[in-house]
Scaffold this motif. Structure first.
Motif, mmCIF file in Angstrom:
data_model
loop_
_atom_site.group_PDB
_atom_site.id
_atom_site.type_symbol
_atom_site.label_atom_id
_atom_site.label_comp_id
_atom_site.label_asym_id
_atom_site.label_seq_id
_atom_site.Cartn_x
_atom_site.Cartn_y
_atom_site.Cartn_z
ATOM 1 N N PHE A 170 0.742 -1.117 0.078
ATOM 2 C CA PHE A 170 0.002 -0.003 0.001
ATOM 3 C C PHE A 170 0.881 1.370 -0.088
ATOM 4 C CE2 PHE A 170 -1.998 3.408 2.484
ATOM 5 C CZ PHE A 170 -3.153 3.715 1.695
ATOM 6 N N GLN A 171 1.878 1.153 0.731
ATOM 7 C CA GLN A 171 2.896 2.113 0.738
ATOM 8 C C GLN A 171 3.126 2.789 -0.392
ATOM 9 O OE1 GLN A 171 5.662 1.648 3.711
ATOM 10 N NE2 GLN A 171 4.221 2.354 5.521
ATOM 11 N N LEU A 172 3.629 1.736 -1.391
ATOM 12 C CA LEU A 172 4.218 1.891 -2.560
ATOM 13 C C LEU A 172 3.306 2.713 -3.626
ATOM 14 C CD1 LEU A 172 5.790 -1.762 -3.362
ATOM 15 C CD2 LEU A 172 7.089 0.348 -2.680
ATOM 16 N N VAL A 173 1.685 2.558 -3.377
ATOM 17 C CA VAL A 173 1.179 3.267 -4.271
ATOM 18 C C VAL A 173 0.220 4.104 -3.713
ATOM 19 C CG1 VAL A 173 0.943 1.227 -5.809
ATOM 20 C CG2 VAL A 173 -0.693 1.451 -4.037
ATOM 21 N N GLU A 174 0.263 4.365 -2.451
ATOM 22 C CA GLU A 174 -0.750 5.383 -1.566
ATOM 23 C C GLU A 174 -0.650 6.655 -2.366
ATOM 24 O OE1 GLU A 174 -1.101 7.013 2.901
ATOM 25 O OE2 GLU A 174 0.679 5.986 2.284
ATOM 26 N N LEU A 185 -6.147 -0.064 -12.420
ATOM 27 C CA LEU A 185 -6.307 -1.194 -11.274
ATOM 28 C C LEU A 185 -5.196 -0.980 -10.187
ATOM 29 C CD1 LEU A 185 -7.353 -4.594 -13.325
ATOM 30 C CD2 LEU A 185 -8.835 -2.609 -12.093
ATOM 31 N N VAL A 186 -5.681 -1.229 -9.069
ATOM 32 C CA VAL A 186 -4.805 -0.925 -7.821
ATOM 33 C C VAL A 186 -3.811 -2.182 -7.790
ATOM 34 C CG1 VAL A 186 -4.655 -1.112 -5.296
ATOM 35 C CG2 VAL A 186 -6.395 -0.040 -6.156
ATOM 36 N N ALA A 187 -4.138 -3.483 -8.165
ATOM 37 C CA ALA A 187 -3.166 -4.621 -8.381
ATOM 38 C C ALA A 187 -2.292 -4.104 -9.314
ATOM 39 C CB ALA A 187 -3.872 -5.775 -8.709
ATOM 40 N N ASP A 188 -2.673 -3.769 -10.466
ATOM 41 C CA ASP A 188 -1.741 -3.245 -11.663
ATOM 42 C C ASP A 188 -0.555 -2.463 -11.370
ATOM 43 O OD1 ASP A 188 -0.760 -3.845 -14.377
ATOM 44 O OD2 ASP A 188 -1.908 -2.093 -14.841
ATOM 45 N N LEU A 189 -1.205 -1.088 -10.400
ATOM 46 C CA LEU A 189 -0.093 -0.399 -9.952
ATOM 47 C C LEU A 189 0.840 -1.024 -8.841
ATOM 48 C CD1 LEU A 189 -2.208 2.740 -9.050
ATOM 49 C CD2 LEU A 189 -0.388 2.566 -10.579
ATOM 50 N N VAL A 190 0.445 -1.967 -7.892
ATOM 51 C CA VAL A 190 1.176 -2.583 -7.159
ATOM 52 C C VAL A 190 2.343 -3.340 -7.729
ATOM 53 C CG1 VAL A 190 1.268 -4.232 -5.463
ATOM 54 C CG2 VAL A 190 -0.483 -2.656 -5.184
ATOM 55 N N ALA A 191 1.829 -4.092 -8.713
ATOM 56 C CA ALA A 191 2.698 -4.987 -9.660
ATOM 57 C C ALA A 191 3.982 -4.248 -10.127
ATOM 58 C CB ALA A 191 2.021 -5.790 -10.649
ATOM 59 N N GLU A 192 3.504 -3.007 -10.745
ATOM 60 C CA GLU A 192 4.350 -2.257 -11.562
ATOM 61 C C GLU A 192 5.423 -1.492 -10.434
ATOM 62 O OE1 GLU A 192 4.190 1.966 -13.649
ATOM 63 O OE2 GLU A 192 3.249 0.123 -14.856
ATOM 64 N N ARG A 193 4.970 -1.069 -9.424
ATOM 65 C CA ARG A 193 5.873 -0.346 -8.362
ATOM 66 C C ARG A 193 6.521 -1.439 -7.737
ATOM 67 N NH1 ARG A 193 4.762 2.825 -11.431
ATOM 68 N NH2 ARG A 193 3.488 4.519 -11.321
ATOM 69 N N SER A 194 6.148 -2.474 -7.321
ATOM 70 C CA SER A 194 6.976 -3.622 -6.542
ATOM 71 C C SER A 194 7.883 -4.529 -7.477
ATOM 72 C CB SER A 194 5.954 -4.384 -5.851
ATOM 73 O OG SER A 194 5.183 -5.119 -7.008
ATOM 74 N N GLY A 195 7.900 -4.185 -9.021
ATOM 75 C CA GLY A 195 8.741 -4.995 -9.887
ATOM 76 C C GLY A 195 8.254 -6.597 -9.963
ATOM 77 N N ARG A 196 6.820 -6.749 -9.252
ATOM 78 C CA ARG A 196 6.311 -8.068 -9.729
ATOM 79 C C ARG A 196 5.819 -8.090 -11.099
ATOM 80 N NH1 ARG A 196 3.871 -6.661 -4.656
ATOM 81 N NH2 ARG A 196 4.314 -8.177 -2.964
ATOM 82 N N ARG A 197 5.441 -9.480 -11.402
ATOM 83 C CA ARG A 197 4.723 -9.502 -12.873
ATOM 84 C C ARG A 197 3.621 -10.406 -12.469
ATOM 85 N NH1 ARG A 197 5.188 -13.590 -16.884
ATOM 86 N NH2 ARG A 197 6.712 -14.911 -15.726
ATOM 87 N N LEU A 198 2.406 -9.742 -12.875
ATOM 88 C CA LEU A 198 1.115 -10.217 -12.634
ATOM 89 C C LEU A 198 0.910 -11.392 -13.647
ATOM 90 C CD1 LEU A 198 -1.897 -10.357 -11.611
ATOM 91 C CD2 LEU A 198 -2.378 -8.603 -12.945
#
Length: 256
Positions: free
Chosen positions: A158-162, A171-184
Motif C-alpha cells: 500500500f505504501q508503494l502506491v498510496e 487497477l490497484v493490483a496493476d499499480l502494485v505489480a509495477e511499483r513492486s517489480g512483480r509480474r502479474l
C-alpha cells in the motif's frame, strides 16, 4: 387495506418494478407515454400505493421513467440507463477496466485478516492488511454506481502506491505489480450471487436484500503468491459480465 409488512413490501415492489420494466421494454408504453396513475396501478396489482410508489422509484433509479408532481409518470427510456457491461477475456482486458468505470476511494483503513479474507489471501488469521473501499461508476451515468469494492493489500505494498491512488484510474493490483517489480501472471476469479447487505445496498442505490453479483479476484505473481485481493459487489440487475470461451486444441489433435 392494511399496511404491508416491510419484508413483504420489499419483495412485492421488486416484482412489480420488474413487471413494469418488462412491459416498457416490450413496447406497451412508448417513450413519451404516461404510465397509469398510482391508484390505478395499485388496483391492477392488488397492493398499496406505498408499494407502487417504491416500484416507480425503482424504475426512476433505472432511468426508465421521470416523475413530476401533477404531471404524471412519463417513460423516457426503454432500457435501463445504467446497465454496465464488462467483457473480460484476458489479464490485459482486465487491466483496461479502469478506463471504462471511474473509481473513487471511499475509505482506507488498517484491518486484521479473518475468515474468508485470510483464506483467499493466504494469510494467517490476524495478519495486518490495508483495506481500501472504492466505488466505481459508469462514466455514461455518473449517478449510477456499478460496483462497491474492498481492495486488500499488505501495508508495504500500500505504501508503494498510496500517493497515486487518488489520481489514477488504473487497477490497484496493476499499480502494485509495477511499483513492486512483480509480474502479474494469473488472476483467480469467483462469481457468486448474494443478497446486498445494509452497508453495500445504499452505496449501489439499491435496497438491502436485493440481489447482487459478487466477484472475488486474487492477483497472483510469478512466484505463485497472492499480492492483492479484490472483492467487488455489483447490482445484479444492472451489471452484465461476459467472458469468452474458445475451443482449444487437444494434444492428440495437435499431432494429427
Amino acid at each position: 387495506m392494511k399496511s404491508e409488512g416491510a419484508r413483504e413490501m420489499a419483495l412485492r415492489y421488486r416484482t412489480i418494478a420488474a413487471d413494469l420494466a418488462g412491459r416498457i421494454q416490450h413496447g406497451q408504453w412508448e417513450i413519451g407515454a404516461f404510465l397509469p396513475s398510482e391508484p390505478d396501478l395499485a388496483a391492477e396489482y392488488g397492493c398499496s400505493r406505498e408499494t407502487v410508489r417504491a416500484a416507480l422509484k425503482r424504475l426512476e433509479d433505472l432511468g426508465l421513467i421521470s416523475r413530476r408532481k401533477g404531471q404524471g409518470t412519463k417513460v423516457i427510456r426503454t432500457v435501463p440507463a445504467e446497465q454496465f457491461h464488462s467483457r473480460l477475456g484476458s489479464i490485459e482486458e482486465l487491466t483496461q477496466y479502469g478506463q471504462s468505470a471511474s473509481r473513487s476511494i471511499q475509505a482506507v483503513e488498517r484491518v486484521r485478516a479473518h475468515g474468508a479474507v485470510a483464506a483467499l489471501f493466504g494469510k494467517d488469521e490476524g495478519t495486518e492488511l490495508v483495506r481500501l473501499t472504492t466505488l466505481r461508476r459508469n462514466p455514461e451515468a455518473e449517478s449510477s454506481p456499478v460496483a462497491r469494492s474492498e481492495v486488500f493489500l499488505s501495508p508495504e505494498d500500500f505504501q508503494l502506491v498510496e500517493g497515486e491512488l487518488e489520481d489514477s484510474q488504473r487497477l490497484v493490483a496493476d499499480l502494485v505489480a509495477e511499483r513492486s517489480g512483480r509480474r502479474l501472471v494469473r488472476v483467480l476469479q469467483s462469481i457468486q450471487a448474494v443478497p446486498l447487505d445494509e452497508e453495500t445496498a445504499p452505496a449501489l442505490n439499491r435496497a438491502a436484500g436485493d440481489i447482487g453479483l459478487r466477484l472475488s479476484r486474487r492477483y497472483i505473481d510469478e512466484e505463485g503468491k497472492v499480492f492483492a485481493l479484490v472483492i467487488s459487489t455489483h447490482p445484479g440487475d444492472a451489471f452484465v459480465y461476459e467472458s469468452v470461451l474458445e475451443r482449444g486444441t487437444l494434444p492428440a489433435e495437435a499431432g494429427a
